[in-house]
Design an enzyme around this catalytic site. Structure first.
Site, PDB file in Angstrom:
ATOM      1  CG  ASP A  39      41.665  35.060  32.393  1.00  0.00           C
ATOM      2  OD1 ASP A  39      40.711  34.339  32.822  1.00  0.00           O
ATOM      3  OD2 ASP A  39      42.171  36.040  32.845  1.00  0.00           O
ATOM      4  CB  SER A  84      31.615  39.073  34.534  1.00  0.00           C
ATOM      5  OG  SER A  84      30.821  38.030  33.774  1.00  0.00           O
ATOM      6  CG  LEU A  85      34.149  44.203  33.532  1.00  0.00           C
ATOM      7  CD1 LEU A  85      35.323  44.686  34.176  1.00  0.00           C
ATOM      8  CD2 LEU A  85      33.488  45.168  32.516  1.00  0.00           C
ATOM      9  CD  GLU A 115      36.172  53.035  36.798  1.00  0.00           C
ATOM     10  OE1 GLU A 115      35.921  52.012  37.174  1.00  0.00           O
ATOM     11  OE2 GLU A 115      35.265  53.870  36.560  1.00  0.00           O
ATOM     12  CE  LYS A 117      39.385  42.230  36.015  1.00  0.00           C
ATOM     13  NZ  LYS A 117      38.461  41.905  37.200  1.00  0.00           N
ATOM     14  CG  ASP A 119      42.866  40.396  41.886  1.00  0.00           C
ATOM     15  OD1 ASP A 119      41.915  40.022  41.436  1.00  0.00           O
ATOM     16  OD2 ASP A 119      43.925  39.884  41.499  1.00  0.00           O
ATOM     17  CD  GLU A 174      36.249  43.490  42.779  1.00  0.00           C
ATOM     18  OE1 GLU A 174      35.163  43.634  42.034  1.00  0.00           O
ATOM     19  OE2 GLU A 174      36.977  42.454  42.260  1.00  0.00           O
ATOM     20  CE1 TYR A 226      31.985  47.552  39.604  1.00  0.00           C
ATOM     21  CE2 TYR A 226      33.536  47.176  41.057  1.00  0.00           C
ATOM     22  CZ  TYR A 226      32.483  46.585  40.349  1.00  0.00           C
ATOM     23  OH  TYR A 226      31.940  45.331  40.516  1.00  0.00           O
ATOM     24  CE  LYS A 291      34.080  50.557  35.019  1.00  0.00           C
ATOM     25  NZ  LYS A 291      33.608  50.721  36.262  1.00  0.00           N
ATOM     26  CE  LYS A 315      42.650  39.240  34.113  1.00  0.00           C
ATOM     27  NZ  LYS A 315      41.699  38.436  34.930  1.00  0.00           N
ATOM     28  CB  CYS A 409      62.073  18.580  64.179  1.00  0.00           C
ATOM     29  SG  CYS A 409      62.632  20.115  64.217  1.00  0.00           S
ATOM     30  CB  CYS A 412      65.083  19.309  68.040  1.00  0.00           C
ATOM     31  SG  CYS A 412      63.189  18.740  67.896  1.00  0.00           S
ATOM     32  CB  CYS A 427      59.117  20.398  65.682  1.00  0.00           C
ATOM     33  SG  CYS A 427      59.914  20.097  66.944  1.00  0.00           S
ATOM     34  CB  CYS A 432      62.504  22.318  68.914  1.00  0.00           C
ATOM     35  SG  CYS A 432      63.263  22.428  66.990  1.00  0.00           S
TER      36      CYS A 432
HETATM   37  S1  IVH Z   1      33.011  47.564  36.145  1.00  0.00           S
HETATM   38  C1  IVH Z   1      29.632  44.419  33.990  1.00  0.00           C
HETATM   39  N1  IVH Z   1      35.077  48.519  37.216  1.00  0.00           N
HETATM   40  O1  IVH Z   1      35.879  42.904  37.787  1.00  0.00           O
HETATM   41  C2  IVH Z   1      30.194  44.550  35.258  1.00  0.00           C
HETATM   42  N2  IVH Z   1      34.485  46.129  37.624  1.00  0.00           N
HETATM   43  O2  IVH Z   1      34.266  40.692  35.783  1.00  0.00           O
HETATM   44  C3  IVH Z   1      30.918  46.044  35.386  1.00  0.00           C
HETATM   45  N3  IVH Z   1      35.998  44.959  38.942  1.00  0.00           N
HETATM   46  O3  IVH Z   1      34.414  41.045  39.685  1.00  0.00           O
HETATM   47  C4  IVH Z   1      32.051  45.951  36.284  1.00  0.00           C
HETATM   48  N4  IVH Z   1      37.444  46.863  39.249  1.00  0.00           N
HETATM   49  O4  IVH Z   1      33.682  43.523  40.546  1.00  0.00           O
HETATM   50  C5  IVH Z   1      34.303  47.427  37.023  1.00  0.00           C
HETATM   51  N5  IVH Z   1      36.701  49.420  38.198  1.00  0.00           N
HETATM   52  C6  IVH Z   1      36.056  48.454  37.961  1.00  0.00           C
HETATM   53  C7  IVH Z   1      36.390  47.179  38.495  1.00  0.00           C
HETATM   54  C8  IVH Z   1      35.464  46.188  38.539  1.00  0.00           C
HETATM   55  C9  IVH Z   1      37.154  45.410  39.610  1.00  0.00           C
HETATM   56  C10 IVH Z   1      35.661  43.552  39.017  1.00  0.00           C
HETATM   57  C11 IVH Z   1      34.300  43.456  39.151  1.00  0.00           C
HETATM   58  C12 IVH Z   1      34.040  41.790  38.650  1.00  0.00           C
HETATM   59  C13 IVH Z   1      35.113  41.827  37.885  1.00  0.00           C
HETATM   60  C14 IVH Z   1      34.582  41.963  36.243  1.00  0.00           C
END
Ligand code: IVH
Length: 666
Positions: A39, A84-85, A115, A117, A119, A174, A226, A291, A315, A409, A412, A427, A432
């Site tokens: 990132d 994506s976020l 909320e 995030k 992984d 997710e 979500y 959000k 993050k 090894c 042994c 091995c 051993c």
């Molecule tokens: S909202 C516009 N909420 O984070 C996308 N995403 O790029 C709205 N993720 O892989 C996503 N936890 O799947 C949202 N509580 C959460 C999340 C979440 C994980 C992931 C999502 C994506 C990445 C965001």
């Protein structure tokens, strides 16, 4: 560390580097740098592109689709694109986000829903008239891979929505893997000579792309939802939407893992709270998502390119530390796999002093270009032991040399081998001492015979002193022999003897686990114990009998049959028994029930039972569940849309039970 790109050349170089990282991440599922590093680099690139829009290269990762389609999967369109976020690690940028939202909505007061995030990997579940139509990965945002068969292995995903739901809806969420499953999976992979996954997210993403749903089942993936693709629910806020999704029967994050925040201070307070709880969570998160709580405002705010304006991801930077590799030593696993381990100059990381990090295998060392004497960054990921994420080449000594796996090894001295297609070097010597020690440690471990006080140091001494060379020898130990060990006094000797004696009455599943059969983990061991109920029957089972058990694949069935076929193994089991080890057969439950001794095959979707639940109900009543229909099948339980098993059962004249009949019989 570079803080800014100055020239077009620097821009092109970084672009090339990031393209390589994208390939390792998306195509190989094997990233070599942390997300944080990635990132940070991407941020530099974006910064440069913002300042020099005329120089943006069409091949820049910012211009490309995130994920290439996967061979073996059909691509389908999302109803609305999966965006994506925007990501940030900075509080200031969260503040900017809040200000922007206030300004765009022309409001002084805006509520935010914060909320976790998660992984994992993004998924979109499409339900038509309440029935699961398909599940798609994000793919390039417009089209994703159809992974429905794999998603169906997640029991928490209902095939039919509950309550009242929209005609057609795409639920976004997710898919993730718990840390416990991830660690067990990686341990097994390393033992079997496969490349371990870099983190739970890569293992979730990799598992979703397996072509055999049977294999995916074993990965025990989980899901949390979500959001939905369009404003189709009666919910007015994000909080209400999550509650609504829950009423449809899908998992959402627990209310204690979300908060309605009114300003930056409250958001940061939530972030701090979650950061502190992070290590105790059973899954990985990489931050929080903030959000706008009012769903109507989402549409008003719109998006810039692929990034919506209603949310931002804040993050957590991983905890990293820099230290020196003092040495690279090689450990021998119970099946002979050699694992290089870095011995590090002690360093504090996330509250504990770190002295070792696994380097997995030679390939990994070459890929990361690690050498003895190097200064490296270490980071805590999903693994219990930290990993080396990068090396500082500027600090490398001039006379340093690449590291190579030894040809012998280290224990042994047998010449090591590498099988074709495997990353692992092994091995090959079954006698051993290193392998024996690991096998003993495994036999005594918590998930197997659970022999307390029998750790690595004790086993090492027992083997070195010639007191124990295989598991059955443990049951011949006496106080006098234990008193020969360093640090052993009468009390400690008696405690160990007590634990060894207690393990004589072990559960059959634990005993099976302790044998260390290839591909047999806790789940399979329990399945075998449940199916066969006693050791003798299991030992006689042929691969065909084993493969008929739902949850046991061909590879595992062969490995089990092969294991019990081996004379050495049979003799060792006999010795264990002679020395008083009596694996406890599971008691027959509800033996008088009509299901007792009957074999069932399940097909189609059941409205009121998950497959696990139905299997459990049958087993509790003494029945068995098999994966395929044969003359030995007594009943086929058929749900909605039954498959070819139904036709075969009809042909063979096997009794077919509807879900209602099944419930009545229960
Ligand atoms: S909202 C516009 N909420 O984070 C996308 N995403 O790029 C709205 N993720 O892989 C996503 N936890 O799947 C949202 N509580 C959460 C999340 C979440 C994980 C992931 C999502 C994506 C990445 C965001």
């Amino acid at each position: 560390m570079t803080l800014k790109l100055h020239t077009h050349r620097e821009y092109l170089e970084l672009m090339e580097e990031l393209t390589q990282h994208d390939k390792r991440y998306y195509d190989d599922n094997r990233p070599t740098i942390s997300d944080y590093e990635y990132d940070r680099k991407l941020h530099l690139l974006i910064q440069y592109e913002k300042e020099h829009p005329d120089q943006i290269d069409p091949n820049s990762p910012t211009q490309r689709v995130a994920e290439a389609p996967t061979e073996g999967f059909v691509q389908k369109a999302h109803k609305t694109p999966m965006l994506s976020l925007a990501n940030t690690y900075s509080e200031k940028e969260v503040e900017d986000f809040i200000h922007r939202v206030h300004k765009l909505l022309e409001k002084e007061k805006v509520d935010f829903c914060a909320e976790l995030k998660m992984d994992g990997t993004a998924i979109s579940l499409r339900y038509e008239k309440g029935k699961l139509l398909h599940a798609l990965t994000r793919g390039n945002g417009r089209m994703g891979d159809d992974v429905t068969a794999n998603i169906k292995t997640i029991h928490a995903v209902p095939l039919t929505l509950k309550g009242s739901f929209p005609e057609s809806v795409e639920i976004r969420g997710e898919v993730y893997m718990s840390l416990a499953i991830f660690r067990a999976l990686n341990a097994a992979r390393e033992e079997e000579g496969f490349e371990p996954f870099a983190n739970p997210r890569n293992s979730a993403a990799g598992s979703l792309k397996l072509l055999d749903p049977g294999e995916v089942t074993k990965r025990k993936l989980q899901i949390v939802c979500y959001g939905i693709s369009e404003d189709l629910s009666s919910a007015l806020t994000q909080g209400e939407l999550l509650e609504q999704i829950k009423t449809w029967g899908l998992p959402v994050s627990s209310p204690k893992h979300r908060a309605i925040c009114h300003d930056l201070k409250e958001i940061m307070h939530f972030a701090e709270k979650i950061h502190q709880e992070r290590d105790a969570l059973p899954f990985e998160i990489d931050g929080i998502v903030i959000k706008v709580n009012d769903l109507k405002a989402h549409a008003l705010l719109g998006a810039t390119g692929k990034i919506p304006r209603f949310a931002v991801a804040y993050k957590f930077a991983p905890e990293q530390a820099m230290t020196k590799i003092n040495d690279i030593v090689v450990q021998v696993g119970r099946s002979g796999v050699l694992t290089p381990v870095a011995e590090l100059a002690p360093v504090l990381l996330a509250g504990s002093t770190i002295t070792r990090a696994t380097l997995h295998n030679q390939e990994e060392i070459v890929r990361k270009d690690l050498r003895i004497g190097d200064w490296v960054w270490i980071e805590k990921g999903g693994d219990v032991i930290p990993k080396v994420t990068a090396v500082d080449l500027k600090k490398r000594a001039r006379d340093s040399k690449p590291w190579h796996m030894p040809e012998h090894c280290p224990i042994c001295k047998a010449v090591v081998i590498q099988q074709e297609g495997e990353v692992a070097v092994r091995c090959p010597n079954p006698h051993c001492v290193g392998q024996r020690m690991r096998s003993l440690l495994y036999f005594a471990s918590k998930q197997a015979m659970n022999i307390e006080h029998l750790g690595e140091k004790v086993i090492e001494q027992l083997v070195e002193k010639g007191l124990v060379s295989r598991a059955s020898d443990l049951y011949l130990l006496d106080e006098a022999s234990l008193l020969q060990l360093d640090g052993f006094k009468e009390k400690s000797a008696r405690n160990l003897l007590k634990s060894i004696a207690a393990s004589r009455q072990c559960l059959l599943s634990r005993f099976i686990m302790g044998l260390g059969i290839k591909y047999v983990g806790t789940e399979t061991a329990e399945l075998l114990a449940e199916e066969f109920r006693d050791l003798d029957t299991l030992m006689k089972a042929q691969a065909d009998d084993l493969v008929a058990i739902e949850g046991i694949g061909e590879k595992t069935a062969l490995a089990i049959a092969d294991y019990f076929h081996h004379k050495d193994h049979r003799e060792e089991i006999q010795r264990l028994r002679t020395h008083g080890v009596q694996p406890q057969p599971l008691k027959k439950k509800m033996a008088s029930h009509p299901f007792g001794g009957k074999t069932f095959v399940l097909t189609g979707a059941l409205a009121h039972y998950t497959r696990d639940k139905a299997t459990c109900c049958i087993k509790e009543r003494g029945g068995h569940v098999s994966g395929s229909v044969s003359k030995k099948t007594d009943y086929v339980l058929a749900g909605e849309d039954p498959g070819s098993k139904y036709d075969k059962a009809k042909k063979l004249g096997i009794q077919i039970l509807s879900e209602a009949e099944f419930t009545q019989m229960l």
